[in-house]
Write an enzyme that holds these catalytic residues in place. Structure first.
Site, PDB file in Angstrom:
ATOM      1  N   ALA A  16       0.770  -1.184  -0.004  1.00  0.00           N
ATOM      2  CA  ALA A  16      -0.069  -0.061  -0.049  1.00  0.00           C
ATOM      3  C   ALA A  16       0.762   1.281   0.050  1.00  0.00           C
ATOM      4  O   ALA A  16       1.849   1.128   0.394  1.00  0.00           O
ATOM      5  CB  ALA A  16      -1.033   0.083   1.203  1.00  0.00           C
ATOM      6  N   CYS A  17       0.262   2.402  -0.404  1.00  0.00           N
ATOM      7  CA  CYS A  17       0.873   3.601  -0.244  1.00  0.00           C
ATOM      8  C   CYS A  17       1.527   3.926   1.086  1.00  0.00           C
ATOM      9  O   CYS A  17       0.962   3.651   2.168  1.00  0.00           O
ATOM     10  CB  CYS A  17      -0.114   4.580  -0.623  1.00  0.00           C
ATOM     11  SG  CYS A  17       0.688   6.538  -0.488  1.00  0.00           S
ATOM     12  N   PRO A  18       2.720   4.339   1.045  1.00  0.00           N
ATOM     13  CA  PRO A  18       3.541   4.753   0.143  1.00  0.00           C
ATOM     14  C   PRO A  18       4.535   3.918  -0.701  1.00  0.00           C
ATOM     15  O   PRO A  18       5.450   4.447  -1.434  1.00  0.00           O
ATOM     16  CB  PRO A  18       4.265   5.892   0.750  1.00  0.00           C
ATOM     17  CG  PRO A  18       4.512   5.459   2.204  1.00  0.00           C
ATOM     18  CD  PRO A  18       3.294   4.555   2.438  1.00  0.00           C
ATOM     19  N   ASP A  43      -2.146  -1.858  -5.482  1.00  0.00           N
ATOM     20  CA  ASP A  43      -2.939  -0.703  -4.817  1.00  0.00           C
ATOM     21  C   ASP A  43      -3.116   0.302  -5.859  1.00  0.00           C
ATOM     22  O   ASP A  43      -2.652   0.804  -6.894  1.00  0.00           O
ATOM     23  CB  ASP A  43      -1.704   0.133  -4.063  1.00  0.00           C
ATOM     24  CG  ASP A  43      -2.412   1.307  -3.376  1.00  0.00           C
ATOM     25  OD1 ASP A  43      -3.339   1.594  -3.603  1.00  0.00           O
ATOM     26  OD2 ASP A  43      -1.554   1.999  -2.806  1.00  0.00           O
ATOM     27  N   ARG A 153      -3.234   8.094   3.826  1.00  0.00           N
ATOM     28  CA  ARG A 153      -2.944   7.145   4.892  1.00  0.00           C
ATOM     29  C   ARG A 153      -1.691   7.624   5.537  1.00  0.00           C
ATOM     30  O   ARG A 153      -1.269   7.408   6.745  1.00  0.00           O
ATOM     31  CB  ARG A 153      -2.569   5.841   4.183  1.00  0.00           C
ATOM     32  CG  ARG A 153      -2.483   4.753   5.355  1.00  0.00           C
ATOM     33  CD  ARG A 153      -2.520   3.480   4.503  1.00  0.00           C
ATOM     34  NE  ARG A 153      -1.231   3.011   3.870  1.00  0.00           N
ATOM     35  CZ  ARG A 153      -0.141   2.559   4.750  1.00  0.00           C
ATOM     36  NH1 ARG A 153      -0.256   2.348   6.069  1.00  0.00           N
ATOM     37  NH2 ARG A 153       0.966   2.281   3.943  1.00  0.00           N
TER      38      ARG A 153
END
Length: 192
Positions: A16-18, A43, A153
């Site tokens: 997931a981000c980042p 993602d 996030r």
């Protein structure tokens, strides 16, 4: 479709981000100018993230091919005179500062730029959900006269979203870092 010739592939599936951006930055540094990097990601937000990062750093976003759940992003490394240091948005607030602002001022807007599923499973009450990839086309939904706090996030997508808002004439924008990954204020869910 015939496969594209690339010089290096980064596997960011399941991250997931980042993390897709972190891995992309690291890999692009190993390439020679003009070489092409392929980034494999699952993602959904990575498409908008990689496009924005490439734009801000001078590298060329070539496109994305979707194969099932996998997004294949292609980036061409910039030459030395094209490349630039990715700029960070200057106006930043901590989660605690945002919490205090929400307690004392009901006239602020919290703009959540995470993907719809992330938003659904926990967001700041009354936050406006506009995923980063839709921001430019939906920017008219925001009031330029309001104070806008941008959250994601980790503070990475919200940084790029804050820059986009500033470029479009929004003058009272603040990026919230670290964002929802460490938010301990009130949240609500919106799952159908």
């Amino acid at each position: 479709m015939e496969s594209l010739k690339t010089n290096f592939t980064v596997d960011a599936k399941g991250l997931a981000c980042p993390m897709p951006i972190v891995r992309t930055k690291k890999a692009i540094n190993e390439l020679n100018p003009g070489e092409v990097l392929e980034v494999l990601a699952t993602d959904k937000g990575s498409k908008a993230d990689i496009q924005a990062w490439a734009k801000s750093s001078g590298h060329q976003y070539l496109g994305t091919i979707e194969e099932g759940d996998v997004l294949k992003h292609y980036i061409r490394k910039a030459s030395a005179n094209e490349e630039r240091e990715a700029v960070k948005f200057e106006t930043v607030a901590s989660n605690e500062e945002l919490k205090k602002e929400l307690e004392s001022n009901s006239d602020v807007v919290v703009l959540d730029v995470r993907e719809p599923a992330e938003f659904a499973f926990g967001h700041i009450p009354n936050a406006v959900s506009i995923p980063f990839g839709e921001l430019e086309e939906r920017i008219g939904e925001l009031n330029k006269d309001k104070k806008i706090y941008v959250v994601c996030r980790t503070g990475s997508r919200s940084d790029m979203a804050s820059q986009t808002l500033a470029e479009k004439g929004f003058t009272n924008v603040t990026n919230v870092v670290p964002g929802m990954s460490e938010w301990n204020g009130p949240t609500e869910t919106k799952v159908n």
